[in-house]
Design an enzyme around this catalytic site. Structure first.
Site, PDB file in Angstrom:
ATOM      1  N   GLU A  45       0.888  -1.288   0.051  1.00  0.00           N
ATOM      2  CA  GLU A  45      -0.031  -0.096   0.091  1.00  0.00           C
ATOM      3  C   GLU A  45       0.953   1.144  -0.175  1.00  0.00           C
ATOM      4  O   GLU A  45       1.735   1.519   0.982  1.00  0.00           O
ATOM      5  CB  GLU A  45      -0.869   0.105   1.121  1.00  0.00           C
ATOM      6  CG  GLU A  45      -1.701   1.343   1.535  1.00  0.00           C
ATOM      7  CD  GLU A  45      -2.593   1.411   2.584  1.00  0.00           C
ATOM      8  OE1 GLU A  45      -2.894   2.329   2.777  1.00  0.00           O
ATOM      9  OE2 GLU A  45      -2.809   0.433   3.213  1.00  0.00           O
ATOM     10  N   ARG A  49       0.156  10.448   0.392  1.00  0.00           N
ATOM     11  CA  ARG A  49       0.364  11.480   1.265  1.00  0.00           C
ATOM     12  C   ARG A  49       1.665  12.367   0.812  1.00  0.00           C
ATOM     13  O   ARG A  49       2.049  13.322   1.581  1.00  0.00           O
ATOM     14  CB  ARG A  49       0.840  10.804   2.832  1.00  0.00           C
ATOM     15  CG  ARG A  49      -0.319  10.181   3.295  1.00  0.00           C
ATOM     16  CD  ARG A  49       0.068   9.560   4.749  1.00  0.00           C
ATOM     17  NE  ARG A  49      -0.841   8.664   5.332  1.00  0.00           N
ATOM     18  CZ  ARG A  49      -0.835   8.038   6.460  1.00  0.00           C
ATOM     19  NH1 ARG A  49       0.147   8.271   7.444  1.00  0.00           N
ATOM     20  NH2 ARG A  49      -1.753   7.317   6.829  1.00  0.00           N
ATOM     21  N   THR A  73      -4.846   6.024   1.645  1.00  0.00           N
ATOM     22  CA  THR A  73      -5.171   7.356   1.947  1.00  0.00           C
ATOM     23  C   THR A  73      -5.825   8.031   1.034  1.00  0.00           C
ATOM     24  O   THR A  73      -5.571   9.242   0.690  1.00  0.00           O
ATOM     25  CB  THR A  73      -3.916   8.286   2.405  1.00  0.00           C
ATOM     26  OG1 THR A  73      -2.947   7.551   3.300  1.00  0.00           O
ATOM     27  CG2 THR A  73      -4.351   9.349   3.322  1.00  0.00           C
ATOM     28  N   LYS A 133     -10.964  -1.725   6.599  1.00  0.00           N
ATOM     29  CA  LYS A 133     -10.356  -1.314   7.325  1.00  0.00           C
ATOM     30  C   LYS A 133     -10.552  -0.698   8.688  1.00  0.00           C
ATOM     31  O   LYS A 133     -11.377  -0.130   8.671  1.00  0.00           O
ATOM     32  CB  LYS A 133      -9.304  -0.217   6.541  1.00  0.00           C
ATOM     33  CG  LYS A 133      -8.169   0.637   7.084  1.00  0.00           C
ATOM     34  CD  LYS A 133      -7.139   1.442   6.251  1.00  0.00           C
ATOM     35  CE  LYS A 133      -6.133   1.955   7.034  1.00  0.00           C
ATOM     36  NZ  LYS A 133      -5.296   2.876   6.173  1.00  0.00           N
TER      37      LYS A 133
END
Length: 213
Positions: A45, A49, A73, A133
């Site tokens: 993953e 960011r 994210t 998640k």
């Protein structure tokens, strides 16, 4: 939805820990991913960011054999589209919005939405999601909270992420409703900055070994 749930399950069940990676230097993306694949953690993953995140996903998707690269994210439909276009094979968000759910319906890429409260989890089940998640895991009740959910909300599996360490990961993985955990400790900043790919491969092998602990 069933097809996407099965595709996501196949990715997450393949390894006990999903590395959660921030790419600060685009040149690190390919050797980092190769080290993780060599260490037994092909599902990676890369979080959106940093400015280089989408380019990093493109590079890993096109240049690293065996890698299953995903985007983390993801906060809005625009990012969802960009992540899929970059080559993401799964998409992760820390929480969930109606807009993201609607966007996910228009794409075949598996989506791992975030949920932490019973109400959020029940809402996701109503939308057809059976894998979620759980973030931030430690701050949201951790192992004891997930354990308490296993009976009243059965049939839902989680990928807890946030504050998990090599020491606590086995306890999470022992829970019946946990498929895998997300971990950032496998690609620490000091090893990334030093371009110590052997060190990252070693950490990946150790994390892969948690499946047998």
């Amino acid at each position: 939805m069933q097809q996407k749930n099965e595709a996501l399950s196949k990715v997450l069940r393949g390894q006990p820990v999903i590395p959660v990676v921030q790419i600060a230097n685009l040149a690190h993306a390919v050797p980092m991913a190769k080290a993780l694949v060599a260490g037994g953690l092909p599902a990676i993953e890369i979080t959106l960011r940093t400015n280089d995140a989408l380019d990093a996903i493109r590079l890993v998707a096109s240049e690293v054999e065996g890698a299953i690269v995903g985007a983390g994210t993801v906060l809005n439909p625009k990012q969802f589209k960009e992540a899929e276009a970059a080559g993401s094979q799964f998409i992760v968000s820390p929480g969930t919005t109606v807009e993201l759910l609607n966007e996910a319906k228009d794409h075949m890429v598996p989506y791992l939405p975030g949920a932490t409260t019973p109400s959020e989890i029940m809402s996701m089940v109503e939308e057809g999601y059976s894998i979620l998640k759980f973030f931030p895991a430690e701050q949201s009740g951790g192992i004891s909270f997930l354990k308490s959910l296993s009976s009243p909300i059965s049939g839902v599996a989680f990928c807890p992420t946030g504050g998990i360490t090599p020491q606590s990961a086995p306890d999470y993985l022992s829970l019946p409703n946990v498929l895998c955990v997300g971990g950032s400790w496998i690609t620490p900043n000091d090893l990334m900055d030093a371009e110590d790919w052997d060190g990252i491969e070693r950490l990946a092998r150790e994390a892969h070994g948690l499946a047998t602990v």
